[in-house]
Design an enzyme around this catalytic site. Sequence first.
Site, short mmCIF file in Angstrom:
data_model
loop_
_atom_site.label_atom_id
_atom_site.label_comp_id
_atom_site.label_asym_id
_atom_site.label_seq_id
_atom_site.Cartn_x
_atom_site.Cartn_y
_atom_site.Cartn_z
N PHE A 83 -2.13 2.63 -4.58
CA PHE A 83 -1.39 2.26 -3.27
C PHE A 83 -2.34 1.66 -2.44
CE2 PHE A 83 0.07 3.75 1.07
CZ PHE A 83 1.51 3.32 0.71
N THR A 143 -5.41 0.80 2.91
CA THR A 143 -6.79 0.69 3.85
C THR A 143 -7.29 -0.67 3.49
OG1 THR A 143 -6.77 3.06 3.56
CG2 THR A 143 -8.86 1.91 4.37
N ARG A 155 1.19 13.48 2.19
CA ARG A 155 0.60 14.36 3.16
C ARG A 155 1.32 15.77 3.16
NH1 ARG A 155 0.79 10.28 8.45
NH2 ARG A 155 -1.13 9.21 8.00
N GLU A 185 -5.35 10.12 4.12
CA GLU A 185 -4.11 10.50 4.39
C GLU A 185 -4.02 10.66 5.86
OE1 GLU A 185 -1.26 10.08 2.72
OE2 GLU A 185 -1.95 9.89 0.56
P1 TGC Z 1 3.76 3.30 15.18
O1 TGC Z 1 4.20 2.00 16.30
O2 TGC Z 1 3.69 4.62 15.52
O3 TGC Z 1 4.93 3.25 14.03
C1 TGC Z 1 5.21 1.90 13.26
C2 TGC Z 1 6.34 2.22 12.54
O4 TGC Z 1 6.13 3.14 11.47
C3 TGC Z 1 6.98 4.28 12.03
N1 TGC Z 1 6.44 5.51 11.80
C4 TGC Z 1 6.22 6.05 10.68
N2 TGC Z 1 7.50 6.15 9.68
C5 TGC Z 1 7.37 7.17 8.49
N3 TGC Z 1 6.54 8.08 8.72
C6 TGC Z 1 5.63 8.24 9.52
N4 TGC Z 1 4.55 9.17 9.64
C7 TGC Z 1 5.58 7.23 10.55
N5 TGC Z 1 4.69 7.17 11.77
C8 TGC Z 1 5.28 5.97 12.53
C9 TGC Z 1 7.49 3.90 13.22
O5 TGC Z 1 8.82 4.84 13.58
C10 TGC Z 1 7.53 2.47 13.34
O6 TGC Z 1 8.69 2.20 12.69
P2 TGC Z 1 9.40 0.82 13.14
O7 TGC Z 1 10.53 0.75 12.23
O8 TGC Z 1 10.02 0.98 14.58
O9 TGC Z 1 8.74 -0.33 12.88
O10 TGC Z 1 2.32 2.95 14.38
P3 TGC Z 1 0.88 2.77 14.80
O11 TGC Z 1 0.43 1.47 14.55
O12 TGC Z 1 0.90 3.24 16.26
O13 TGC Z 1 0.26 3.81 13.99
C11 TGC Z 1 0.45 5.22 14.01
C12 TGC Z 1 -0.34 6.14 13.44
C13 TGC Z 1 -1.84 5.94 13.73
C14 TGC Z 1 -0.04 7.65 13.07
C15 TGC Z 1 -0.44 5.60 11.68
O14 TGC Z 1 -0.93 4.22 11.60
C16 TGC Z 1 -1.40 6.42 10.67
O15 TGC Z 1 -0.77 7.37 10.19
N6 TGC Z 1 -2.52 6.07 10.58
C17 TGC Z 1 -3.41 6.55 9.47
C18 TGC Z 1 -3.49 5.83 8.48
C19 TGC Z 1 -3.52 6.48 7.14
O16 TGC Z 1 -3.00 7.70 7.03
N7 TGC Z 1 -4.00 5.80 6.04
C20 TGC Z 1 -3.87 6.47 4.67
C21 TGC Z 1 -3.88 5.59 3.44
S1 TGC Z 1 -3.48 6.27 1.84
C22 TGC Z 1 -4.45 7.42 1.46
O17 TGC Z 1 -5.46 7.63 2.15
C23 TGC Z 1 -4.37 7.94 0.11
S2 TGC Z 1 -5.82 9.15 -0.21
C24 TGC Z 1 -5.23 9.57 -1.96
C25 TGC Z 1 -4.68 10.75 -2.11
O18 TGC Z 1 -3.54 10.87 -1.16
O19 TGC Z 1 -4.79 11.68 -2.68
P1 FAD Z 2 -11.82 4.87 10.58
O1 FAD Z 2 -10.35 4.60 10.82
O2 FAD Z 2 -12.86 3.78 10.86
O3 FAD Z 2 -12.02 6.36 11.63
C1 FAD Z 2 -13.53 6.52 11.78
C2 FAD Z 2 -13.57 7.46 12.79
O4 FAD Z 2 -12.84 7.15 13.98
C3 FAD Z 2 -12.63 8.73 12.26
O5 FAD Z 2 -13.50 9.90 12.46
C4 FAD Z 2 -11.63 8.84 12.96
O6 FAD Z 2 -10.68 10.11 13.17
C5 FAD Z 2 -11.76 8.14 14.43
N1 FAD Z 2 -10.57 7.56 15.01
C6 FAD Z 2 -9.87 6.41 14.65
N2 FAD Z 2 -9.22 6.04 15.55
C7 FAD Z 2 -9.18 6.98 16.51
C8 FAD Z 2 -8.53 7.04 17.75
N3 FAD Z 2 -7.41 6.41 18.26
N4 FAD Z 2 -8.89 8.27 18.54
C9 FAD Z 2 -9.90 8.97 18.21
N5 FAD Z 2 -10.64 8.91 16.98
C10 FAD Z 2 -10.29 7.68 16.26
N6 FAD Z 2 -6.66 4.40 1.46
C11 FAD Z 2 -5.39 3.71 0.80
O7 FAD Z 2 -4.87 2.99 1.33
N7 FAD Z 2 -4.98 4.28 -0.51
C12 FAD Z 2 -5.83 5.02 -1.18
O8 FAD Z 2 -5.40 5.45 -2.59
C13 FAD Z 2 -7.02 5.70 -0.69
N8 FAD Z 2 -7.81 6.59 -1.35
C14 FAD Z 2 -8.97 7.04 -0.57
C15 FAD Z 2 -9.79 7.88 -1.50
C16 FAD Z 2 -10.99 8.55 -0.82
C17 FAD Z 2 -11.81 9.33 -1.53
C18 FAD Z 2 -11.19 8.11 0.29
C19 FAD Z 2 -12.40 8.85 1.10
C20 FAD Z 2 -10.37 7.21 1.24
C21 FAD Z 2 -9.36 6.78 0.61
N9 FAD Z 2 -8.46 5.89 1.38
C22 FAD Z 2 -7.37 5.53 0.78
C23 FAD Z 2 -8.56 5.41 2.69
C24 FAD Z 2 -8.34 6.60 3.69
O9 FAD Z 2 -7.24 6.46 3.97
C25 FAD Z 2 -9.10 6.10 4.95
O10 FAD Z 2 -10.55 6.30 4.78
C26 FAD Z 2 -8.60 6.73 6.30
O11 FAD Z 2 -7.46 6.35 6.67
C27 FAD Z 2 -9.55 6.79 7.60
O12 FAD Z 2 -10.12 5.35 7.59
P2 FAD Z 2 -11.43 4.71 8.10
O13 FAD Z 2 -12.34 5.24 6.97
O14 FAD Z 2 -11.59 3.51 7.88
O15 FAD Z 2 -11.90 5.44 9.12
#
Ligand code: TGC
Ligand code: FAD
Length: 396
Positions: free
Chosen positions: A141, A144, A255, A375
Amino acid sequence: MSSTAAAPPEIKPQDFLNVDHLLSDEERDMRDSVRAFVNKEVVPYVGDWFEEGRVPVAELAPKLGKLGVLGMHLTGYGCAGASATAYGLACLELEAGDSGIRSLVSVQGSLAMFAIWRWGSEEQKQEWLPRMAAGEAIGCFGLTEPDAGSDPAAMRTTARRDGDDWILHGSKMWITNGSISDVAVVWARTDEGIKGFLVPKGTKGFTTQDIHKKMSLRASVTSELLLDDVRLPDSARLPEVSSLRGPLSCLNEARFGIVFGAIGAARACYEAALDYALSREAFGRPIAATQIQQSKLAQMALDVNQGTLLALHLGRMKDDNLLRNEHVSMGKLGNVDAALRVARSARQVLGANGVTLEYPVIRHMNNLESVVTYEGTADVHALVVGGAVTGIQAFR
Ligand code: TGC
Ligand code: FAD
């Protein structure tokens, strides 16, 4: 209460609050079979995998498929159709083995499979889901990017139309299972909003590079995806979504698994610390007989039990269709934080042995540093909860 009522059951250190009592027979059976799998297939080997920085996904995935945990909360297409709570309990047991194994299952089922199941076409579902549920095909997926993690709306990867095709250009960073995937779900910016694309392994212009030197989640493959003008037919596009809602809906699922999973890692650390404290002697008595170690063990037991109850509550809410993404954020924030506290405390209880891979604690502790970041970082989830309680969005 009548004076003839039976005495409550004895305290079990491994299940202090008798949470078992809150599970159905079916949930307990499923939990026990995942625990047995982890104890047989993961626990004896994972210290070595961690040290060597590898994980035998090709061998493990079909076994996990047979166990029924890949996409287990999805229905149809060879998926088990289990409840959300059952899925969570499975994540807890998998992460008691290692966060990397739970990650493998989360990324496969909650991110890649869920994206196809929720937003894909019937043809895409038929093509990928049965094989992915069986562990015969692996998915990743890609959300990022090098310059867009917490803020995926800032992504730079683009997809532009070219006749009937799409051309994808950009890169994705930190992608679990990236280089070993048969299909990558890649999210890209288009003139019509953010869309998801299914990029099969071997597509011209699509390459991967593994990320090395990680000190965390070492029993997990993490890669960069490079997309150099990758041409895809329109049938590769997930047709049902054109907004960040697409990838964020998948993140909710993964999550949710982490809310349970983190407590599995915590439980493993607590149990290791308890065993160690009971058998390790210093100053002529087991260290478990000292007030300071008992205080640590009591705090660990409290964290593990509170976290389990929180996870179970969120699981029941999800099964009753009451769960919002803000609830999931609270769960991930609280339970990963609790798990880190337990792991760090347990590591100290083990003294010097706490720094070796002969015991599971430092491995879990280091893994949790990824879990608290991916996440959605702890800060992101605090801001989601903060936004919900104040009504004020503080991200921008
Ligand atoms: P925002 O303007 O709030 O929302 C944009 C659109 O998304 C909808 N929405 C959601 N829908 C479903 N679930 C949620 N949790 C949602 N949060 C928001 C919202 O209703 C809107 O929809 P529409 O239809 O109006 O377009 O978005 P924002 O740009 O202000 O961002 C909000 C924020 C910061 C919470 C979001 O960007 C976020 O969660 N950032 C963190 C990114 C993150 O978690 N990345 C993870 C990458 S994957 C990964 O890490 C895999 S690790 C491997 C493993 O899992 O083991
Ligand atoms: P940044 O977003 O650059 O954040 C840096 C620091 O700033 C953090 O402490 C954060 O909390 C803080 N920060 C950011 N914004 C704000 C704000 N508005 N206010 C205050 N503080 C803030 N991603 C995928 O898409 N798919 C995957 O499968 C996946 N697997 C992963 C596996 C591993 C082992 C790791 C380490 C990461 C993986 N990720 C994946 C990426 C992961 O989701 C990102 O690392 C994570 O979302 C944080 O992004 P970043 O590392 O760019 O940190």
